[in-house]
Design a protein around this motif. Sequence first.
Motif, short mmCIF file in Angstrom:
data_model
loop_
_atom_site.label_atom_id
_atom_site.label_comp_id
_atom_site.label_asym_id
_atom_site.label_seq_id
_atom_site.Cartn_x
_atom_site.Cartn_y
_atom_site.Cartn_z
N ILE A 155 44.36 59.65 37.52
CA ILE A 155 44.19 61.03 37.97
C ILE A 155 43.57 61.01 39.35
CG2 ILE A 155 43.88 62.01 35.67
CD1 ILE A 155 40.86 61.98 36.18
N GLU A 156 43.74 62.08 40.08
CA GLU A 156 43.08 62.19 41.38
C GLU A 156 41.60 62.45 41.15
OE1 GLU A 156 45.16 65.27 43.43
OE2 GLU A 156 47.00 64.11 43.55
N ALA A 157 40.74 61.79 41.92
CA ALA A 157 39.30 61.96 41.77
C ALA A 157 38.85 63.23 42.47
CB ALA A 157 38.58 60.75 42.36
N ASP A 158 37.85 63.86 41.91
CA ASP A 158 37.27 65.06 42.50
C ASP A 158 36.19 64.63 43.48
OD1 ASP A 158 36.18 67.48 43.21
OD2 ASP A 158 35.56 68.04 41.18
N THR A 159 36.54 64.51 44.76
CA THR A 159 35.59 64.02 45.75
C THR A 159 34.51 65.05 46.10
OG1 THR A 159 37.08 64.69 47.54
CG2 THR A 159 37.26 62.41 46.75
N SER A 160 34.63 66.27 45.57
CA SER A 160 33.59 67.27 45.80
C SER A 160 32.59 67.33 44.65
CB SER A 160 34.22 68.65 46.01
OG SER A 160 34.85 69.08 44.81
N ALA A 161 32.83 66.57 43.58
CA ALA A 161 31.92 66.54 42.43
C ALA A 161 30.60 65.87 42.81
CB ALA A 161 32.57 65.80 41.27
N PRO A 162 29.53 66.21 42.11
CA PRO A 162 28.24 65.56 42.39
C PRO A 162 28.32 64.05 42.17
CG PRO A 162 27.96 67.41 40.89
CD PRO A 162 29.43 67.20 41.05
N VAL A 163 27.53 63.31 42.95
CA VAL A 163 27.45 61.86 42.83
C VAL A 163 26.18 61.53 42.05
CG1 VAL A 163 27.24 59.68 44.08
CG2 VAL A 163 28.68 61.51 45.00
N GLU A 164 26.34 60.83 40.93
CA GLU A 164 25.20 60.45 40.09
C GLU A 164 24.98 58.95 40.21
OE1 GLU A 164 23.97 60.31 35.39
OE2 GLU A 164 25.51 61.71 36.04
N GLN A 213 18.51 64.49 52.81
CA GLN A 213 19.03 63.79 51.64
C GLN A 213 19.81 64.69 50.70
OE1 GLN A 213 15.76 61.71 49.88
NE2 GLN A 213 15.67 60.22 51.53
N ASP A 214 20.32 65.80 51.19
CA ASP A 214 21.09 66.68 50.32
C ASP A 214 22.59 66.37 50.39
OD1 ASP A 214 21.19 67.59 52.94
OD2 ASP A 214 21.37 69.69 52.38
N ARG A 215 23.01 65.55 51.38
CA ARG A 215 24.42 65.18 51.51
C ARG A 215 24.55 63.69 51.76
NH1 ARG A 215 26.51 68.19 56.11
NH2 ARG A 215 27.67 66.32 56.47
N ILE A 216 25.31 63.02 50.91
CA ILE A 216 25.52 61.59 51.05
C ILE A 216 26.69 61.36 52.01
CG2 ILE A 216 26.20 59.47 49.87
CD1 ILE A 216 24.86 60.60 47.37
N GLN A 225 33.18 56.13 51.67
CA GLN A 225 32.90 57.21 52.61
C GLN A 225 33.06 58.52 51.84
OE1 GLN A 225 31.79 56.70 55.67
NE2 GLN A 225 32.09 54.49 55.60
N VAL A 226 31.97 59.10 51.41
CA VAL A 226 31.99 60.24 50.49
C VAL A 226 32.71 61.44 51.10
CG1 VAL A 226 30.56 61.84 49.17
CG2 VAL A 226 29.93 59.42 49.31
N GLU A 227 32.44 61.74 52.36
CA GLU A 227 33.04 62.93 52.99
C GLU A 227 34.56 62.85 53.07
OE1 GLU A 227 30.90 63.21 56.68
OE2 GLU A 227 29.23 64.27 55.75
N THR A 228 35.11 61.66 53.27
CA THR A 228 36.56 61.51 53.38
C THR A 228 37.21 61.10 52.06
OG1 THR A 228 36.42 59.18 54.05
CG2 THR A 228 36.39 60.85 55.81
N GLY A 229 36.40 60.67 51.10
CA GLY A 229 36.94 60.23 49.81
C GLY A 229 37.66 58.89 49.90
#
Length: 159
Positions: A26-35, A79-82, A108-112
């Motif tokens: 499945i395509e990953a949800d790159t906007s989901a929270p990172v735990e 530290q609110d955005r990785i 690279q979280v912003e670009t997925g």
Amino acid sequence: MLRQFLIALALTTGPALAQDVSFGSIEADTSAPVEVAADSLSVNQGDGSAVFTGNVVIGQGEMRLSADKVTVEYAQGGQDRIKSLHAVGNVTLVSGADAAEAAEGVYQVETGQVTLSGQVVLTQGRNVLTGDKMVVNLATGAAQVDGRVRSVLQPGGGQ
């Protein structure tokens, strides 16, 4: 059938420079929270980074990334955005039934985009693909493997 498999295998195991593949069912949800879970955490306020060590497991939606050590770089402004995650040691990326292993990985979280390097092994069912470097676009599931690429494909759809 055997002849077709041998021809396909011969075509895929040669000294290829790059091979396009898909990653993840499945395509990953790159906007989901990172735990992130780990044995320990060290934060450096000076350079805006955090280092997680020991059994590090990172989850975002259905995607899982694990490693011995992960350095988190935060985006400008706190530290609110990785911005990125740099994983080293026993790196494993799992999405759906697909799994990839490597020595090192950068997400690279912003670009997925995830880049795995160092003896990359991609497993999709019983099929295996190896190479020096793999770049995965988590938003689309598209991946490219570079370096000395070798594929082992199982006949019968991986049954």
